[in-house]
Motif scaffolding. Structure first.
Motif, PDB file in Angstrom:
ATOM      1  N   ARG A 264       0.827  -1.202   0.000  1.00  0.00           N
ATOM      2  CA  ARG A 264       0.000   0.000   0.000  1.00  0.00           C
ATOM      3  C   ARG A 264       0.863   1.256   0.000  1.00  0.00           C
ATOM      4  N   ARG A 267       2.308   1.961  -3.394  1.00  0.00           N
ATOM      5  CA  ARG A 267       1.353   2.561  -4.328  1.00  0.00           C
ATOM      6  C   ARG A 267       1.127   4.043  -4.036  1.00  0.00           C
ATOM      7  N   THR A 268       1.116   4.402  -2.766  1.00  0.00           N
ATOM      8  CA  THR A 268       0.850   5.792  -2.387  1.00  0.00           C
ATOM      9  C   THR A 268       2.105   6.647  -2.368  1.00  0.00           C
TER      10      THR A 268
END
Length: 284
Positions: A264, A267-268
């Motif tokens: 996560r 991705r961010t």
């Protein structure tokens, strides 16, 4: 300027080099047998110890490294000596002579193994809780996750080492289904010691262990490698399907959230990730 660059390079490269050597040793493990395999076991533990203590020293400083050694190495030897002498808290067991010299009935390599996985377990727990909001829940949550991160590893370790004859239990009942030869009390002992180590680490190591950053990637890789390679080795190469299942499910409680958290953040683009050093954290 010239003096700083090599230091930064050492800090960046050292953990990855030792991790690569450790992975190579573990890949070779199922390809060997007998005394060669025992020596490879010792070499792997030494590499893991140098990796974790070295990373703690280079990334957090001498106070953190000394706290880790005092708690996990010193405490690990103390509780193992107590266990061999009295049967508490793990149950009644004896070590063979396959793992090298002993002191008080404990192979000197054993406390190094406790240290090897204590440090990544702490960092992984800190990475998982993440976020920036303060809260009273951070302290017990971090300790609980770190405790599970260390203790569930033994669902792989003990069955493998017992199968190799490195130690034997005098009374192995009651045992988990499929894991005959190892009493449930052993896993409860691991939980007890792990929670003691993780509870004491923050006060002894100081605020340097309250958060994580990109320096800790080798420790995340170590933890995920340990999980995935253990499942594969036990299921395919070591003929230990029960421990592959128990360890695969148990250690997944920490390994899977870690993997999800890392994916996560990738991705961010938020790769810093650990608990912010809030007033609540510092006082915890």
């Amino acid at each position: 300027m010239t003096a700083v660059a090599p230091t930064r390079s050492l800090r960046a490269v050292y953990p990855w080099v030792l991790l690569a050597l450790l992975v190579l040793a573990q890949i070779c493990y199922p390809l060997t047998e007998g005394s060669t395999r025992a020596r490879l076991t010792v070499a792997t533990v030494v590499l893991g110890y140098l990796l974790s203590v070295g990373h703690a020293l280079l990334s957090r400083g001498p106070r953190t490294a000394l706290a880790l050694v005092a708690l996990a190495t010193g405490g690990g030897f103390a509780i193992e000596a107590l266990g061999v002498a009295t049967g508490f808290p793990f149950g009644s067991y004896d070590y063979s002579g396959q793992l090298g010299p002993k002191l008080a009935g404990v192979p000197l390599i054993i406390p190094l193994a406790w240290t090897w996985m204590s440090w990544p377990a702490w960092l992984v727990a800190t990475r998982i809780i993440g976020g920036t909001a303060p809260g009273w829940w951070r302290w017990p949550t971090r300790i609980g996750l770190a405790t599970l991160g260390l203790a569930t590893w033994d669902l792989f370790l003990d069955p493998q080492m017992v199968a190799e004859g490195h130690w034997v239990w005098r009374d192995a009942t009651p045992a988990l289904p499929g894991l005959a030869g190892i009493p449930v009390s052993n896993y409860l002992g691991w939980l007890l010691f792990a929670v003691l180590v993780m509870t004491a680490l923050r006060p002894l190591a100081g605020s340097a262990v309250l958060d994580t950053d990109t320096r800790d990637r080798p420790m995340y890789a170590l933890y995920l490698w340990t999980y995935a390679s253990s499942v594969l080795a036990h299921a395919v190469f070591l003929d230990l399907p029960a421990s592959a299942l128990w360890g695969g499910v148990g250690m997944a409680v920490i390994a899977v959230p870690l993997a999800v958290t890392l994916l996560r953040s990738r991705r961010t683009g938020d790769d810093h990730a650990g608990a912010e050093r809030t007033r609540a954290d510092v006082t915890a």
